[in-house]
Write an enzyme that holds these catalytic residues in place. Structure first.
Site, PDB file in Angstrom:
ATOM      1  N   CYS A 236    -123.791 -48.058  33.113  1.00 17.54           N
ATOM      2  CA  CYS A 236    -124.555 -46.816  33.263  1.00 17.54           C
ATOM      3  C   CYS A 236    -123.665 -45.827  33.998  1.00 17.54           C
ATOM      4  O   CYS A 236    -123.220 -46.116  35.117  1.00 17.54           O
ATOM      5  CB  CYS A 236    -125.837 -47.084  34.057  1.00 17.54           C
TER       6      CYS A 236
ATOM      7  N   CYS B   4    -122.473 -41.063  28.315  1.00 15.33           N
ATOM      8  CA  CYS B   4    -123.662 -41.838  28.690  1.00 15.33           C
ATOM      9  C   CYS B   4    -123.694 -43.034  27.756  1.00 15.33           C
ATOM     10  O   CYS B   4    -123.503 -42.880  26.545  1.00 15.33           O
ATOM     11  CB  CYS B   4    -124.922 -40.992  28.529  1.00 15.33           C
TER      12      CYS B   4
END
Length: 252
Positions: A74, A185
């Site tokens: 992440c 992302c």
């Protein structure tokens, strides 16, 4: 004796793109996937609250599952919590950062895009990455919450997003076309087949393969010689993830 797993962590489904690359490179290594479902989405939390949460969730998971390594799949959690995690845990911790160095090296002096969450594109950490690795390029940034949710929906139900072209085409082409776009992302590579179909002239760059290489480097020869263990799914909170998440992991 069963080998200890590599634990891949994310707030939602984004880290599945990283888990897929690790499985591709290390098919015999057991994998666990942890979703912080109770804390999703991360983009709405302030930095101090989010750092504390990530450390606590990961510390509890490491104590319960005894993994040999933690992969923080992440970008938001990595840019905030890696130092605290490495201080709190006795196992290697691998994080993920936007692959700006790769894109800038492939397109020196060119026009590149950084597509990430609003938190990531605006973070000082990202400013430093651009100064260090892409100073000679014109970096066009877009923070998108929509792509995060579209990726979640895609994995959960197989529902392709309707608004992808309208959401991105103006940014990709104006004032001039970009040649390389960094998917900053981990959710976004899950939509890569659609992105490539809509904009075939763009080179899409993400960090998944580099993270898998780093995991393999740290493990060295200490991986099972045979087998293809099914990846195990874990989550926080009472509500189980959508069935599509388990199906994705089973297919790895």
């Amino acid at each position: 004796m069963t080998a200890h797993p590599v634990l891949v962590f994310d707030s939602g489904v984004g880290g599945l793109s990283v888990a897929a690359e690790i499985r591709r490179r290390l098919p015999t290594q057991p994998l666990h996937y942890l979703m912080d479902s109770a804390g999703f989405p991360y983009g709405t939390k302030d930095d101090a609250t989010l750092t504390a949460r990530v450390v606590q969730v990961c510390r509890d998971a490491v104590a319960a599952q005894q993994p040999r390594m933690l992969v923080v799949a992440c970008n938001t959690a990595s840019t905030l919590a890696l130092p605290a995690l490495r201080e709190a845990l006795a196992i290697p911790v691998v994080g993920v950062v936007p692959a700006l160095k790769v894109a800038a090296s492939a397109c020196p002096g060119g026009e590149i895009g950084l597509l990430a969450t609003p938190a990531t594109v605006n973070r000082p950490y990202t400013d430093n990455l651009i100064r260090e690795f892409a100073a000679g390029c014109r970096v066009r940034r877009l923070g998108s919450r929509e792509l995060v949710q579209w990726a979640e929906d895609w994995v959960a139900s197989g529902r392709a997003p309707d608004g992808l072209f309208a959401h991105l085409d103006g940014w990709l082409t104006q004032p001039a076309p970009v040649s390389h776009v960094v998917l900053g992302c981990t959710h976004f590579p899950l939509l890569r087949p659609m992105l490539e179909r809509l904009w075939p002239s763009v080179t899409w760059v993400d960090s998944g393969e580099a993270i898998a290489r780093r995991v393999a480097q740290l493990l060295g020869d200490d991986v099972p010689a045979t087998g293809h263990p099914e990846a195990q799914l874990f989550w926080t909170g009472e509500r189980a993830p959508a069935d599509g998440v388990a199906r994705y992991l089973t297919a790895l």
